[in-house]
Motif scaffolding. Structure first.
Motif, short mmCIF file in Angstrom:
data_model
loop_
_atom_site.label_atom_id
_atom_site.label_comp_id
_atom_site.label_asym_id
_atom_site.label_seq_id
_atom_site.Cartn_x
_atom_site.Cartn_y
_atom_site.Cartn_z
N SER A 206 78.96 51.77 -26.51
CA SER A 206 78.65 50.24 -27.00
C SER A 206 79.74 50.39 -28.51
O SER A 206 80.33 49.31 -28.68
N ASP B 24 77.34 49.55 -21.07
CA ASP B 24 77.86 50.35 -22.05
C ASP B 24 77.51 51.86 -21.89
O ASP B 24 77.65 52.65 -22.80
N ARG C 70 80.44 41.56 -23.26
CA ARG C 70 79.77 42.52 -24.01
C ARG C 70 79.53 42.14 -25.41
O ARG C 70 80.34 41.55 -26.11
#
Length: 651
Positions: free
Chosen positions: A206, A190, A117
């Protein structure tokens, strides 16, 4: 006995038999199915479609009539029985819909993950326990190794929340936010997809501390199941047509014309429309869909990487059974010429099936009326005996499962259909492997006929190419697991036979071994190549059993543990409540009062942790070397290196 009393006795006998369990109507009309085909061409207002065995509706009125006929009582998919009152009949003691769905971990669920991420590499973390590797399934708990998303347990009220927990420091988690709806969850990068009560929504997570809703769509249908594959969201939606069903609007404002709904070419126990849909998880927009007639009772839905398999039941009704018996050589010989001629003329009448059933009873009544008392009694007994013998001969035709495969490559489309005897238990009753579909079914008990259990192998056209029949006579299937070229089936009534199957030759599947033991398993989970775990019950308490299947001809029970004092485990309802951590050689299973972690290495089951949440556990996950056990409103964190509790978190 009066003629009317005789007629009632005959009708009742036929009703008990004909309503029983059953499908495979074409099989009851003879090897070539000619009578049934003629009946369809004369009386069915439906015209045809995409495949010799699949059709679409000619009009909205035809759609409405199809479902009206299916629900009129002439054709019912509900569990009925040939058995006298009080005797165990064909109802599958929980069947599908009440039985647990069962699944296994994804192939890499116990190892290191490589996803990222932003510029952060994730820690080792668990994934939802699923049936097929690479096909994520919805659940109330999801994690990406940095955050955990936990929907207040599914039996709470619809306006409950989804908690967001920061687990980036796995031994010191903290609640950082929430989403104001609850339901089954799927995490696509996300985007957190929430499949709630009459709604579906997507949230940008996110920034987990400030989730933002991206989209929301109303659901007029029920979400049967869902999958996330290669960034695509697949939904299977179930709609029950009402008084004004056309068009069908199962998802958002997307309207599906009733004339686009695919149906079997012959009548089925239709009480629902199943819509397979591909949805963009980031926008919620529907990209492709296909709708198929189906039945909720005793059916199952299975998803592979290639297709969505929808099953429906086909049950033999009273008229079909009587008419096919009387049209057979033995049945026809019972009638006199007048009754035979009247029965033949009945086939040419353009009337409803219900009207034909009434007319058939009148034909029988008139036939009996032409006899004296002794002849009538002898004819009545011959009819009963002949009908019973006919049912015994066609035991596997009385209720069958139809299967439609919807291909997911490109536009969703119904590509093949097939049919097998019996009914499946749940999604694990089906499995796709090397271009073949394997399906395990139960042939239900009827009066004087024991239940049996079969496994069928179908090719890519869903034609049966191999089978193993007659497993667990007088029992029903409680759990199934297919793993590569091997299969495992558990049947139960008084004992628990555990069968190992060799499926390496699709045209010649065989039973390798059988092991009998007390209790039963409702979920089977391959732990390692030669170890299979069964989770079920014995003496009304949850039970875990460890099987050694290294020698398929001689499966061995290595060990078992009964959770004494417990009354329930959520694993008996859903496979997603089970968790395996291969790195530590343990598995998690919740109980009704406490939650348990067992070590399975060394061929024994050793309890290494018991977690008290002040009530039933629901789910578990691991991040790094920390196990999170979730209850209704709290979570407990356990260090997997020493099995000590390191934190408790209120949600």
């Amino acid at each position: 006995m009066t003629d009317r009393t005789t007629l009632i006795a005959v009708a009742l006998t036929a009703l008990l038999v004909g309503s029983a369990v059953g499908a495979g109507v074409a099989g009851l009309f003879g090897d070539d199915g000619t009578a049934e085909a003629d009946l369809e061409s004369k009386n069915d207002p439906l015209t045809g479609a995409t495949d010799p065995e699949l059709a679409t509706f000619a009009s909205d009125d035809a759609f409405v009539e199809y479902f009206r006929d299916a629900s009129s009582g002439i054709r019912s998919g509900g569990p009925t029985t040939l058995a006298p009152a009080g005797e165990d009949g064909v109802a599958l003691e929980g069947g599908t819909g009440g039985e647990p769905d069962v699944t296994t971990d994804t192939a890499d669920a116990g190892g290191e993950t490589a996803s990222e991420r932003g510029d952060r590499t994730e820690q080792r973390h668990s994934e939802t326990n699923v049936q097929e590797a690479g096909l994520d399934e919805p659940d109330v708990l999801k994690t990406d190794g940095e955050s955990a998303y936990y929907a207040t347990y599914r039996y709470t009220k619809r306006w409950a929340e989804t908690s967001i927990v920061d687990v980036s420091d796995p031994d010191a988690p903290r609640t950082v936010g929430s989403i104001p709806i609850s339901g089954d969850l799927l995490l696509a990068n996300d985007t957190l997809v929430v499949l709630g009560d009459q709604q579906a929504a997507g949230y940008d997570v996110s920034d987990p501390e400030d989730p933002e809703r991206l989209w929301r769509n109303d659901l007029e249908a029920t979400v049967e199941t869902a999958r996330l594959s290669d960034g695509d969201l697949y939904l299977v939606l179930v709609d029950r047509p009402g008084s004004d069903p056309c068009p069908i609007v199962p998802y958002g404002d997307t309207a599906i014309e009733c004339t686009d709904v695919v149906r079997p070419a012959t009548p089925a126990d239709a009480d629902a429309v199943y819509t397979a849909a591909r949805v963009d998880p980031e926008t919620g927009s529907l990209e492709s869909e296909e709708s198929v007639v189906g039945s909720r009772s005793l059916s199952a839905t299975y998803v592979s990487e290639n297709g969505i398999y929808l099953s429906y039941t086909r049950s033999t009704d009273r008229y079909e059974l009587q008419r096919s018996f009387l049209g057979s050589e033995n049945g026809s010989d019972l009638l006199d010429a007048t009754a035979r001629d009247r029965l033949a003329a009945l086939e040419t009448l353009d009337i409803s099936r219900r009207a034909k059933a009434v007319e058939l009873q009148e034909t029988l009544s008139d036939w009996y009326g032409r006899m004296d008392d002794d002849e009538r009694e002898a004819a009545r007994q011959a009819f009963r005996d002949g009908l019973r013998d006919y049912v015994a001969t066609h035991h596997r035709d009385l209720r069958t499962t139809g299967i439609v495969r919807i291909d997911i490559e490109g536009e969703l489309s119904a590509a093949a259909s097939g049919e097998v005897p019996g009914t499946p238990l749940n999604q694990f009753s089906m499995d796709e492997h090397d271009g073949h579909l394997r399906i395990a079914t139960t042939i239900p008990r009827t009066h004087g006929l024991d239940s049996e259990n079969d496994v069928y192998v179908l090719d890519s056209d869903l034609e049966t190419v191999g089978s193993v029949t007659g497993l667990g006579v007088d029992e029903r299937i409680y759990s199934v697991r297919f793993e590569g070229d091997e299969g495992y089936v558990v049947t139960y009534r008084e004992i628990d036979p555990f069968y190992t199957l060799d499926l390496s030759d699709p045209t010649n599947p065989t039973v390798d071994g059988e092991l009998k033991l007390p209790g039963f398993s409702t979920y089977l989970h391959p732990l390692e190549d030669d170890l299979v775990l069964g989770v079920g019950q014995e003496d009304r308490a949850p039970k875990a059993t460890l099987f050694d299947v290294s020698d398929p001809d001689n499966p061995v029970e290595l060990d078992s543990e009964i959770l004494t004092g417990e009354y329930y485990s959520a694993v008996s309802r859903t496979h997603t409540a089970f968790l395996q951590d291969e790195a530590h050689g343990v598995f998690f299973m919740p109980g009704g009062e406490q939650s348990y972690v067992f070590d399975y290495t060394g061929g024994e089951l050793e309890e290494v942790a018991r977690v008290d949440l002040g009530g039933a556990g629901t789910r578990a996950m691991y991040v790094g070397d920390y196990l999170y056990v979730f209850g209704e409103n709290r979570a407990v964190v356990v260090d997997e290196t020493n099995w000590e509790v390191v934190d408790r978190l209120e949600l």
